[in-house]
Structure formats: structure tokens, C-alpha cells
Write a protein that holds these residues in place. Structure first.
Motif, short mmCIF file in Angstrom:
data_model
loop_
_atom_site.label_atom_id
_atom_site.label_comp_id
_atom_site.label_asym_id
_atom_site.label_seq_id
_atom_site.Cartn_x
_atom_site.Cartn_y
_atom_site.Cartn_z
N LEU A 88 0.64 -1.40 -0.05
CA LEU A 88 0.04 -0.02 0.00
C LEU A 88 0.93 1.27 0.02
CD1 LEU A 88 -2.85 -0.96 2.49
CD2 LEU A 88 -2.82 -1.37 0.01
N CYS A 89 1.99 1.05 0.25
CA CYS A 89 2.99 2.33 0.14
C CYS A 89 4.46 1.76 0.01
CB CYS A 89 2.91 3.13 1.49
SG CYS A 89 3.46 2.50 3.03
N ASP A 90 5.49 2.65 -0.30
CA ASP A 90 6.75 2.58 -0.51
C ASP A 90 7.61 2.55 0.78
OD1 ASP A 90 7.56 2.22 -3.19
OD2 ASP A 90 6.89 4.10 -3.48
N GLY A 91 8.78 2.33 1.00
CA GLY A 91 9.66 2.36 1.91
C GLY A 91 9.39 1.29 3.15
N ALA A 92 9.62 1.77 4.22
CA ALA A 92 9.94 0.99 5.47
C ALA A 92 8.39 0.55 5.80
CB ALA A 92 10.25 1.89 6.69
N HIS A 93 7.36 1.80 5.79
CA HIS A 93 6.04 1.06 5.96
C HIS A 93 5.27 0.19 5.11
CE1 HIS A 93 5.41 3.57 9.73
NE2 HIS A 93 6.13 4.48 8.95
N ALA B 252 19.72 -7.90 -2.42
CA ALA B 252 18.99 -7.76 -3.81
C ALA B 252 18.33 -6.46 -3.83
CB ALA B 252 18.17 -8.83 -3.88
N TYR B 253 17.78 -5.78 -2.87
CA TYR B 253 17.15 -4.70 -2.71
C TYR B 253 17.92 -3.51 -2.81
CZ TYR B 253 13.88 -0.98 -0.93
OH TYR B 253 13.10 0.12 -0.67
N THR B 254 19.07 -3.39 -1.93
CA THR B 254 20.07 -2.30 -2.26
C THR B 254 20.79 -2.30 -3.61
OG1 THR B 254 20.66 -2.88 0.02
CG2 THR B 254 22.24 -1.33 -1.30
N PHE B 255 20.90 -3.76 -4.25
CA PHE B 255 21.54 -3.54 -5.60
C PHE B 255 20.55 -3.08 -6.75
CE2 PHE B 255 22.52 -5.97 -9.68
CZ PHE B 255 24.00 -5.37 -9.73
N ALA C 83 8.50 13.56 1.71
CA ALA C 83 9.21 14.35 1.00
C ALA C 83 9.73 13.58 -0.36
CB ALA C 83 10.36 15.07 1.84
N GLU C 84 9.98 12.29 -0.34
CA GLU C 84 10.57 11.67 -1.37
C GLU C 84 9.67 10.99 -2.36
OE1 GLU C 84 14.33 9.50 -0.21
OE2 GLU C 84 13.21 7.71 -1.40
N GLY C 85 8.34 10.65 -1.89
CA GLY C 85 7.48 9.85 -2.85
C GLY C 85 8.08 8.91 -3.26
N SER C 86 7.65 8.46 -4.79
CA SER C 86 8.26 7.03 -5.20
C SER C 86 9.47 7.38 -5.78
CB SER C 86 7.03 6.85 -6.27
OG SER C 86 7.11 7.96 -7.15
N THR C 87 10.07 8.48 -5.79
CA THR C 87 11.49 8.27 -6.52
C THR C 87 12.57 7.66 -5.55
OG1 THR C 87 11.81 10.52 -5.15
CG2 THR C 87 11.39 10.45 -7.70
N PRO C 88 13.52 7.00 -5.95
CA PRO C 88 14.33 6.24 -5.09
C PRO C 88 15.43 7.16 -4.28
CG PRO C 88 14.72 5.55 -7.56
CD PRO C 88 13.71 6.70 -7.33
N GLY C 89 15.51 6.87 -3.26
CA GLY C 89 16.45 7.77 -2.32
C GLY C 89 16.34 7.28 -0.95
N ARG C 90 16.74 8.16 -0.25
CA ARG C 90 16.94 7.71 1.27
C ARG C 90 16.09 7.01 1.92
NH1 ARG C 90 17.76 5.95 5.44
NH2 ARG C 90 19.11 6.69 7.06
N ALA C 91 14.72 7.42 1.60
CA ALA C 91 13.76 6.75 2.44
C ALA C 91 13.28 5.41 1.89
CB ALA C 91 12.19 7.62 2.16
N LYS C 92 13.89 5.11 0.73
CA LYS C 92 13.61 3.64 0.44
C LYS C 92 14.86 2.78 1.06
CE LYS C 92 10.75 5.07 -2.63
NZ LYS C 92 10.84 6.52 -2.09
#
Lengths: 371, 111
Positions: free
Chosen positions: A183-188, A332-335, A309-318
Motif C-alpha cells: 500500500l506504500c513505499d519504503g519502511a511502512h 538484492a534490494y540495495t543492488f 518528501a521523497e514520494g516514489s523516487t528512489p532515495g534515502r527513504a527507500k
């Protein structure tokens, strides 16, 4: 095009709370220009349904020109919703023919049919499905075989079903599908216990067919997540969705809090509840008390802010999502985040050099950046 | 976008009293929205249809299958005018919806 007018915007905010307990009374526009602007802003916020019904009930008065504009835009929005729902029925049949794709309808159509007094109060622009991760690649293949295209190639092989929030595909008819793994990106996104969403589903009837959707508890939480993590500033329609849930008697706060604890999403919920109650001014005393008293660790609020702030763009929040993954998936995720495939870069109009140059630019002090 | 309107004034020439026994239900695959007192309908054939007046009310009460008598009772419960719940009127309006493919009544002629 309309310019920003605080008078109009405050009326649109009131419109977002229309019919909810404790909502401020609606005020009619002062002149014809304001009336047309109100209709246009309501359209931009997908609030034409509430405006149309409020006008029918005599709560807002519009001059003839604005009434005509409202009628035409609302009808067009509803025809589009019907096109989307017909497409949904067709795609469900294609999923079935392909061996089955376990999915739930989320957001627009489900909210229109399950939560609003009449579906015409809630418009939507695309189709959102939550697809069981192991069926995501089949779902994408079915839509692709039916002529839909994804704007961007997969980040790395099997990234979508392992890590992505969603895959977007658009058909030749202009219908856009968002196939959600989570339902969302990142940690959550990684914290949400996805199996619980499928185990606790409800249904509604569409064209004589029963379609699955999230339970009321899960729809409330999804609305909160979408309001806070979907964009830097929540859309009024998203706040209306959440305001509607918070003011309902059949969604007890204790049950919601027990569920959000399973999602480890108290920070998201607290931010969403505060913003919704503050902006819309609706009455939900138990939620207000909880939002005022709950103590959220600072680290959790930082994660929410960064994701927002980051939204769906790959960055620190990811990368905040990394600790949520099993050890075997972290590499695999980091790569995938740091070394996207050539096909993915090409589809975004980038080359390997561009992406590293962009990262370098982001790290340089502003004065030192090449122009 | 061509829109076909089905509303009051649709007449059928053939009468079939036996149809009153049959259960009518909405044809599958039609999705709908109420807008400004009209019902917008989109079905598998892709034709944009609009229902008005009694036809729209009838579609609305057929959210559960029903015989002509049951449809009349539901319309009356909605506060429809006596003329709109007369058996002949209801039967004719249902026939118009059947002819348009919006309603089916398995077992009846022409369904």
C-alpha cells in the motif's frame, strides 16, 4: 486555468468535509467568477460529487453558468468511472482465464461503493488493485497481452513482486491500472502484513459480480497511509476519505489501533488523523484525544517525513526499508535501488552515467553544482 | 459519445400476461451511476445509456430480482405515483427494459 484564491480554497476545504459530522456549513460563492472557479477547483480535487449533491439539497447556490459547468463535468467524471469499472470487469475475466490472479479492489471504486452514501459522490481517475505478490507478474503479463504498456521497465528482474509498491500500466483506451504489491513505499510498505489484508476482505457488487475489497479497518488505514505517504501535501479527497472513516460508529478506535500496531504504523496514523481533523474540522472526539495524547518516537516521525518528501523516487527513504527486510533480501534490494537495469534506465531516458551524475549533483553544495 | 436514452414513453406492442409470473433481474455486466436524477449505464456492449423516470426507478429496485408484483411493491415503497405502479404500466416498462437488454426474465418470451 484558475489562479489561487484563498476564498475559493477555503470553500473547497469545507466541501471536502461536506456531510461529515461537525463539518462547517457550506458558503455560496459571492459572484459568477467565484462560482465557476469553485466548480473548477472542486473538479481538480475530485469533489464534484459532494458539490453536485450540496447544490441539489439547496446548501449551496450557484448561478446558471456554473450549474451548467458543474453538471457537465460531474457527468463526464461519472462516465469515466463507469468506463473504468467496465474495464475492471473485463480484466477480472482475463485474470480468471489466465489461471487466476488473487486481488482486491482498493481506493476509488471500492470507496465509492462501500463508503459513500451514493457512488456518484466519489470519482476516481484510474484503477487500483492490490495483487498478491506471487501473482503480480502474471497480472502484469495479462494486462500486457491485452495491449497495456508500462511506462518504465522493471527495475531489476523480479523487483516488482519482491519489493515494489506497485506497477503501473496504461491501456490504449487511456485506462491506467496500478497493480499494488503493497500500500506504500519504503519502511511502512514492508511492514504491512499483506496476508492480513487478503484474509479479512469484504466484497461489493459491480455489474452483477462480487468483487473483493479491503475491510473497513484496512480501508481506514490505507486512507491514512495514502493521505500521508501518497504525496507531500495530502489531497483533499484523501482527507475526506479518512474523515469519513474517523467519524463512523462502526469502526471502533480500539480495533483500528490494534491493527495499526500490527502494521507498526502508529506514526503514519497519528500524522494523518491530526491533519485530517485540523484541516476538515470534523468531529471525532475519541480520535482527537488519541492524536493529542499518543507519543510517537522521533525516529518514526523522521521516517514518515522522509518518505513523504521523497514520494516514489528512489532515495534515502527507500533505504529506511532495509531493516524491515530479511537478511537474504537486503543485498538484492540495495543492488536494485543503486544499479537499475539498462532497460529501466533507457525507459526513463537515462543512461548509467546520468544516474550517477545526478547522485553526485545531489551531494554537491548548491554553489558547486554545474548548471 | 453517443448516448441512448431509455425513459418514459417507451411502449411495447406485444402484451404477455404470463410474464408477470417471471422473475426479472438486471442483465449482468452493467455498471451505473445516478447523476442529476438520471441513471447512467454502461454495459458489455460499450453503449452509453441513460434511464430516466420510471425506467430508472425500476432499474434501481431491481437490485434484487423480482416479479412484476414485487417491482410494483418496491416502487410504491419508494413513493412512486399510483399511475407508475399500475400493473400494465410496470409490465410495459419492464418489457422496454428487456427489449433494450438491460433486464432479463428467464423463461419469459423474448427475454
Amino acid at each position: 486555468m484558475t489562479t489561487f484564491d484563498p476564498e475559493i480554497e477555503s470553500r473547497v476545504v469545507d466541501l471536502a468535509a461536506w456531510s461529515l459530522p461537525g463539518a462547517r456549513p457550506l458558503r455560496s460563492p459571492v459572484d459568477a467568477d467565484h462560482a465557476n472557479a469553485l466548480v473548477q477547483r472542486a473538479d481538480a480535487h475530485r469533489l464534484l460529487g459532494p458539490l453536485a449533491v450540496a447544490v441539489q439539497q439547496g446548501e449551496v447556490h450557484l448561478p446558471d453558468e456554473a450549474l451548467d459547468l458543474l453538471a457537465a463535468r460531474h457527468e463526464a467524471a461519472m462516465w469515466w468511472c463507469l468506463v473504468l469499472e467496465r474495464r475492471l470487469l473485463e480484466v477480472r475475466a482475463l485474470f480468471e482465464a489466465a489461471g487466476g490472479v488473487d486481488h482486491l479492489v482498493i481506493k476509488g471504486s471500492a470507496i465509492a461503493h462501500l463508503d459513500e452514501g451514493d457512488p456518484s459522490l466519489r470519482s476516481f481517475a484510474d484503477l487500483d488493485l492490490l495483487v498478491r505478490a506471487e501473482h503480480l507478474e502474471r497480472a502484469v503479463a495479462v494486462l500486457a497481452a491485452d495491449g497495456a504498456e508500462r511506462p518504465w521497465a522493471e527495475r531489476r528482474p523480479h523487483y516488482d513482486r519482491r519489493f515494489a509498491k506497485s506497477v503501473t500500466l496504461a491501456g490504449p483506451d487511456g485506462v491506467e491500472f496500478d497493480l499494488h504489491r503493497s500500500l506504500c513505499d519504503g519502511a511502512h510498505g514492508f511492514r504491512i502484513p499483506l496476508d492480513r489484508l487478503f484474509a479479512d476482505q469484504v466484497s461489493f457488487v459491480l455489474g452483477g459480480v462480487e468483487v473483493g475489497a479491503l475491510s473497513g479497518t484496512h480501508r481506514l488505514l490505507h486512507a491514512a497511509y495514502h493521505a500521508v505517504l501518497g504525496s507531500p501535501a495530502p489531497k483533499l479527497m484523501s482527507l475526506r476519505d479518512l474523515g469519513g472513516y474517523l467519524t463512523r460508529d462502526d469502526l471502533p478506535i480500539d480495533e483500528i489501533l490494534a491493527e495499526v500496531a500490527c502494521w507498526r504504523g502508529e506514526a503514519v496514523l497519528a500524522v494523518a488523523v491530526r491533519e485530517t481533523l485540523d484541516v476538515l474540522g470534523v468531529s471525532a472526539p475519541a480520535w482527537r484525544r488519541w492524536a493529542d495524547e499518543v507519543e510517537i518516537p522521533v525516529g518514526e516521525l523522521v521516517i514518515v517525513d522522509r518518505q513523504r518528501a521523497e514520494g516514489s523516487t528512489p532515495g534515502r527513504a527507500k533505504l529506511d526499508g532495509l531493516p524491515e527486510l530479511p537478511w537474504r533480501d537486503r543485498v538484492a534490494y540495495t543492488f536494485a535501488l543503486t544499479v537499475p537495469s539498462r532497460a529501466h534506465l533507457r525507459s526513463r531516458g537515462l543512461g548509467p552515467v546520468d544516474i550517477y551524475a545526478r547522485r553526485l549533483r545531489q551531494r554537491l553544495p548548491r554553489r558547486a553544482r554545474p548548471t | 459519445m453517443p448516448v441512448r436514452c431509455v425513459g418514459e414513453g417507451n411502449q411495447v406492442t406485444a402484451s404477455d400476461p404470463g410474464r408477470t409470473r417471471h422473475t426479472h433481474h438486471r442483465a449482468d455486466g452493467y455498471v451505473s451511476r445516478w447523476v442529476d436524477g438520471r441513471l447512467l449505464l454502461l454495459g458489455p456492449d460499450g453503449v452509453h445509456r441513460q434511464l430516466a423516470g420510471s425506467a430508472a426507478a425500476m432499474w434501481s429496485v431491481l437490485d434484487q430480482p423480482g416479479t412484476v408484483t414485487q417491482v410494483r411493491d418496491r416502487l410504491a415503497a419508494l413513493g412512486a405515483a399510483p399511475a407508475a405502479t399500475a400493473p400494465a404500466f410496470v409490465a410495459e416498462a419492464l418489457a422496454a427494459l428487456r427489449a433494450e437488454g438491460l433486464v432479463v426474465a428467464p423463461g419469459s418470451r423474448g427475454s
